[in-house]
Design an enzyme around this catalytic site. Structure first.
Site, PDB file in Angstrom:
ATOM      1  N   LYS A 100      -7.267   2.408  -2.787  1.00  0.00           N
ATOM      2  CA  LYS A 100      -7.857   3.395  -1.880  1.00  0.00           C
ATOM      3  C   LYS A 100      -8.539   4.490  -2.692  1.00  0.00           C
ATOM      4  O   LYS A 100      -8.108   4.797  -3.798  1.00  0.00           O
ATOM      5  CB  LYS A 100      -6.746   3.974  -1.012  1.00  0.00           C
ATOM      6  CG  LYS A 100      -7.210   4.856   0.107  1.00  0.00           C
ATOM      7  CD  LYS A 100      -6.107   5.055   1.135  1.00  0.00           C
ATOM      8  CE  LYS A 100      -6.620   5.932   2.257  1.00  0.00           C
ATOM      9  NZ  LYS A 100      -5.714   5.993   3.398  1.00  0.00           N
ATOM     10  N   ASP A 111      -7.367  -3.922  10.088  1.00  0.00           N
ATOM     11  CA  ASP A 111      -6.672  -2.650   9.895  1.00  0.00           C
ATOM     12  C   ASP A 111      -7.465  -1.528  10.554  1.00  0.00           C
ATOM     13  O   ASP A 111      -8.324  -0.919   9.938  1.00  0.00           O
ATOM     14  CB  ASP A 111      -6.472  -2.374   8.398  1.00  0.00           C
ATOM     15  CG  ASP A 111      -5.578  -1.159   8.163  1.00  0.00           C
ATOM     16  OD1 ASP A 111      -4.986  -0.650   9.139  1.00  0.00           O
ATOM     17  OD2 ASP A 111      -5.473  -0.717   7.001  1.00  0.00           O
ATOM     18  N   GLU A 126      -3.080  -2.982  -2.440  1.00  0.00           N
ATOM     19  CA  GLU A 126      -4.219  -2.367  -1.749  1.00  0.00           C
ATOM     20  C   GLU A 126      -4.613  -1.026  -2.360  1.00  0.00           C
ATOM     21  O   GLU A 126      -3.822  -0.088  -2.417  1.00  0.00           O
ATOM     22  CB  GLU A 126      -3.883  -2.171  -0.262  1.00  0.00           C
ATOM     23  CG  GLU A 126      -5.014  -1.540   0.549  1.00  0.00           C
ATOM     24  CD  GLU A 126      -4.679  -1.381   2.029  1.00  0.00           C
ATOM     25  OE1 GLU A 126      -3.518  -1.626   2.417  1.00  0.00           O
ATOM     26  OE2 GLU A 126      -5.586  -0.997   2.791  1.00  0.00           O
ATOM     27  N   HIS A 154     -11.846   1.934   2.439  1.00  0.00           N
ATOM     28  CA  HIS A 154     -11.201   2.593   1.303  1.00  0.00           C
ATOM     29  C   HIS A 154     -12.093   2.882   0.119  1.00  0.00           C
ATOM     30  O   HIS A 154     -11.619   3.043  -1.000  1.00  0.00           O
ATOM     31  CB  HIS A 154      -9.996   1.763   0.844  1.00  0.00           C
ATOM     32  CG  HIS A 154      -8.817   1.901   1.746  1.00  0.00           C
ATOM     33  ND1 HIS A 154      -7.548   1.537   1.387  1.00  0.00           N
ATOM     34  CD2 HIS A 154      -8.708   2.402   2.996  1.00  0.00           C
ATOM     35  CE1 HIS A 154      -6.716   1.775   2.385  1.00  0.00           C
ATOM     36  NE2 HIS A 154      -7.404   2.298   3.368  1.00  0.00           N
ATOM     37  N   ASP A 173     -10.592   4.348  10.257  1.00  0.00           N
ATOM     38  CA  ASP A 173      -9.987   3.167  10.879  1.00  0.00           C
ATOM     39  C   ASP A 173     -10.437   2.968  12.325  1.00  0.00           C
ATOM     40  O   ASP A 173      -9.614   2.727  13.205  1.00  0.00           O
ATOM     41  CB  ASP A 173      -8.452   3.228  10.774  1.00  0.00           C
ATOM     42  CG  ASP A 173      -7.973   3.157   9.333  1.00  0.00           C
ATOM     43  OD1 ASP A 173      -8.020   2.063   8.759  1.00  0.00           O
ATOM     44  OD2 ASP A 173      -7.588   4.207   8.760  1.00  0.00           O
ATOM     45  N   ASP A 221     -12.240   7.422   6.053  1.00  0.00           N
ATOM     46  CA  ASP A 221     -11.406   6.241   6.300  1.00  0.00           C
ATOM     47  C   ASP A 221     -10.736   6.396   7.670  1.00  0.00           C
ATOM     48  O   ASP A 221      -9.540   6.551   7.774  1.00  0.00           O
ATOM     49  CB  ASP A 221     -10.367   6.157   5.168  1.00  0.00           C
ATOM     50  CG  ASP A 221      -9.378   5.029   5.380  1.00  0.00           C
ATOM     51  OD1 ASP A 221      -9.776   3.974   5.893  1.00  0.00           O
ATOM     52  OD2 ASP A 221      -8.191   5.214   5.039  1.00  0.00           O
ATOM     53  N   TRP A 229       0.847  -1.177   0.000  1.00  0.00           N
ATOM     54  CA  TRP A 229       0.000   0.000   0.000  1.00  0.00           C
ATOM     55  C   TRP A 229       0.889   1.235   0.000  1.00  0.00           C
ATOM     56  O   TRP A 229       1.853   1.309   0.763  1.00  0.00           O
ATOM     57  CB  TRP A 229      -0.918   0.070   1.230  1.00  0.00           C
ATOM     58  CG  TRP A 229      -1.637   1.389   1.249  1.00  0.00           C
ATOM     59  CD1 TRP A 229      -2.667   1.765   0.435  1.00  0.00           C
ATOM     60  CD2 TRP A 229      -1.316   2.530   2.049  1.00  0.00           C
ATOM     61  NE1 TRP A 229      -3.007   3.074   0.680  1.00  0.00           N
ATOM     62  CE2 TRP A 229      -2.202   3.561   1.657  1.00  0.00           C
ATOM     63  CE3 TRP A 229      -0.368   2.783   3.047  1.00  0.00           C
ATOM     64  CZ2 TRP A 229      -2.169   4.829   2.243  1.00  0.00           C
ATOM     65  CZ3 TRP A 229      -0.327   4.045   3.631  1.00  0.00           C
ATOM     66  CH2 TRP A 229      -1.235   5.052   3.231  1.00  0.00           C
ATOM     67  N   ASP A 276      -9.751  -2.982   1.565  1.00  0.00           N
ATOM     68  CA  ASP A 276      -9.868  -2.404   2.903  1.00  0.00           C
ATOM     69  C   ASP A 276     -11.277  -1.818   3.014  1.00  0.00           C
ATOM     70  O   ASP A 276     -11.697  -1.024   2.166  1.00  0.00           O
ATOM     71  CB  ASP A 276      -8.785  -1.318   3.070  1.00  0.00           C
ATOM     72  CG  ASP A 276      -8.781  -0.681   4.455  1.00  0.00           C
ATOM     73  OD1 ASP A 276      -9.858  -0.296   4.945  1.00  0.00           O
ATOM     74  OD2 ASP A 276      -7.692  -0.562   5.049  1.00  0.00           O
ATOM     75  N   HIS A 336      -8.675  -6.084   4.550  1.00  0.00           N
ATOM     76  CA  HIS A 336      -8.347  -5.239   5.688  1.00  0.00           C
ATOM     77  C   HIS A 336      -9.677  -4.904   6.331  1.00  0.00           C
ATOM     78  O   HIS A 336     -10.382  -4.000   5.886  1.00  0.00           O
ATOM     79  CB  HIS A 336      -7.606  -3.967   5.255  1.00  0.00           C
ATOM     80  CG  HIS A 336      -6.123  -4.151   5.203  1.00  0.00           C
ATOM     81  ND1 HIS A 336      -5.248  -3.121   5.004  1.00  0.00           N
ATOM     82  CD2 HIS A 336      -5.380  -5.268   5.365  1.00  0.00           C
ATOM     83  CE1 HIS A 336      -4.006  -3.599   5.034  1.00  0.00           C
ATOM     84  NE2 HIS A 336      -4.064  -4.896   5.238  1.00  0.00           N
TER      85      HIS A 336
HETATM   86  C1  RNT Z   1      -3.938   2.990   4.646  1.00  0.00           C
HETATM   87  C2  RNT Z   1      -4.063   1.534   4.432  1.00  0.00           C
HETATM   88  C3  RNT Z   1      -2.950   0.697   4.981  1.00  0.00           C
HETATM   89  C4  RNT Z   1      -2.511   1.119   6.361  1.00  0.00           C
HETATM   90  C5  RNT Z   1      -1.558   0.168   7.026  1.00  0.00           C
HETATM   91  C6  RNT Z   1      -0.911   0.769   8.226  1.00  0.00           C
HETATM   92  O1  RNT Z   1      -5.067   3.680   4.290  1.00  0.00           O
HETATM   93  O2  RNT Z   1      -5.280   1.083   4.908  1.00  0.00           O
HETATM   94  O3  RNT Z   1      -3.308  -0.633   4.944  1.00  0.00           O
HETATM   95  O4  RNT Z   1      -3.609   1.301   7.211  1.00  0.00           O
HETATM   96  O5  RNT Z   1      -0.662  -0.301   6.120  1.00  0.00           O
HETATM   97 ZN    ZN Z   2      -5.587  -1.031   4.897  1.00  0.00          ZN
END
Ligand code: RNT
Ligand code: ZN
Length: 422
Positions: free
Chosen positions: A232, A330, A230, A266, A300, A298, A189, A263, A290
């Site tokens: 986004k 994640d 990955e 994302h 998290d 986003d 990523w 993710d 993720h």
């Molecule tokens: C960032 C991505 C990625 C990170 C990690 C720390 O938007 O989601 O996966 O969160 O690699």
């Molecule tokens: Zn991620």
């Protein structure tokens, strides 16, 4: 409050009978759940800080908020916290490590110089816990990523640096996979993108594609190592354009038969990843998840047992996609106890999988026969079946705290260990 073993087994006996009436074998569901590893992300334990001690703050358009006391300051503290979290989570799981968590013995080892030896303590720890490991190059929180571009950077020297880091990361991942006897998924990523509307959206993507091709030049035995990419939609500071968009990486993964990492945070805020699984898995060999929770962005947040999570689990189970899906977490929350955050998010992910494994066959039958009234009715009734009793029995069987007893453990650990950290 501890739940008595007797009440757990009595409730389970009743739940088992209830499910049996619906054609569901609860023991078989528990056995299946025990075979599903979740990859615990190390970065929940120290707010995505890493151990390079360069004073470089987090960057790349991701952010951790909160200042709850007790974050891990050293690899040993982080491993101790992970041990604690793992003792509260039923089943055998994996560790997902980022490259900047290497142990460099006080030396300055730049990202393009990392070696397997810097991760040996982690590998040994995983081995002693019987866990597999996953890995990630860290393409952020570094001066070479300061302007927001890495593998797609217009300057060749910057691209070269990150290509070298990513190549080194794959080699390390392969060593982990070999030593632990289970393939390491290394996830790529990068934060690359623009805050404001770009004129040229194509050239950065061409450069990213070319850099990735360089990173992946060497074939590595899939028994040791797998590559994931990955995508986004946006990040902080890359609101208008992200080089590695969904379309970009879906195309790249299909063309090169890489794993696609989805993710949950994302995509557009109203877009879930559950519906994507059956589509992308028609064309890519495997996926990495993720599991995360975006709140308005986003963000998290710690994963809760919400509709989005239940839908992901249901898709994986209903379509038999578990064997081709690597489930990773994640999220990063520094506003609550970090060990609790791991426990809550991982237990929820497992709960969602259990609920899916307990789904009565009548749901599918009603759809097959075109009876959509029954499909909706049964789907809603299923939500209140006694899956919680099966979950408690599963926790007991796996020797982890039942009900909220895990929270007492976390509070005890907080008093004895975390509160002592300055
Ligand atoms: C960032 C991505 C990625 C990170 C990690 C720390 O938007 O989601 O996966 O969160 O690699
Ligand atoms: Zn991620």
């Amino acid at each position: 409050m501890a739940t008595s073993s007797e009440s757990v087994s009595q409730t389970y006996t009743l739940a088992k009978a209830r499910y049996a009436d619906l054609g569901v074998d609860t023991d078989a569901a528990m056995a299946k759940l025990a075979g599903i590893p979740i990859s615990l992300h190390c970065w929940q334990g120290d707010d995505v800080g890493g151990f390079e001690n360069t004073g470089e703050g987090l960057s790349g358009g991701i952010a951790v908020t909160g200042n709850y006391p007790g974050k891990a300051r050293t690899p040993d503290e982080l491993r101790a916290d992970l041990d604690k979290a793992l003792s509260l989570i039923p089943g055998k799981h994996r560790l997902n490590l980022h490259a900047f968590y290497g142990e460099f013995g006080g030396k300055k080892v730049d990202r393009n110089e990392i070696q397997p030896e810097h991760f040996q303590n982690w590998i040994d720890w995983a081995k002693s816990n019987g866990m597999g490991m996953d890995f990630n190059p860290t393409c952020f929180a570094h001066p070479m990523a300061a302007d927001g571009f890495t593998l797609s950077h217009p300057k060749k020297a910057v691209r070269d640096f990150w290509v070298e880091h990513c190549i080194a990361s794959r080699e390390i991942g392969a060593v982990m996979g070999k030593e632990l006897g289970s393939p390491t998924v290394t996830n790529f990523w990068i934060p690359d993108g623009y805050k404001d509307t770009p004129v040229d959206r194509l050239a950065p993507r061409q450069r990213l594609s070319e850099s990735l091709d360089r990173v992946f030049t060497k074939a590595i035995d899939p028994k040791l190592h797998l590559d994931a990419v990955e995508c986004k939609l946006f990040g902080i500071g890359s609101e208008s354009y992200v080089v590695g968009s969904h379309e970009f990486y879906m195309g790249y993964a299909i063309k090169n038969q890489k794993l696609l990492c989805l993710d949950a945070g994302h995509f557009h805020p109203t877009e879930g990843i559950a519906d994507k699984l059956s589509s992308v898995l028609m064309y890519v060999p495997e996926v990495l998840l993720h599991v995360s929770r975006g709140v308005r962005w986003d963000s998290d947040h710690v994963v809760t047992l919400d509709d989005a999570l239940q839908s992901i689990a249901a898709e994986l189970v209903r379509n038999n996609l578990l064997a081709r899906t690597h489930i990773g977490l994640d999220f990063f929350d520094a506003s609550i106890n970090r060990v609790a955050a791991w426990a809550i998010g991982t237990r929820n992910t497992l709960k969602a999988l259990l609920m899916a494994l307990l789904e009565p066959p009548a749901l599918r039958d009603s759809e097959k026969s075109g009876d959509y009234t029954s499909r909706l009715a049964l789907m809603e009734e299923t939500k209140s079946l006694p899956w919680g009793a099966v979950w408690d029995a599963y926790c007991e069987k796996q020797n982890v705290p039942v009900g909220t007893a895990w929270l007492d453990e976390v509070k005890g650990y907080e008093n004895a260990v975390l509160s002592k950290r300055a």
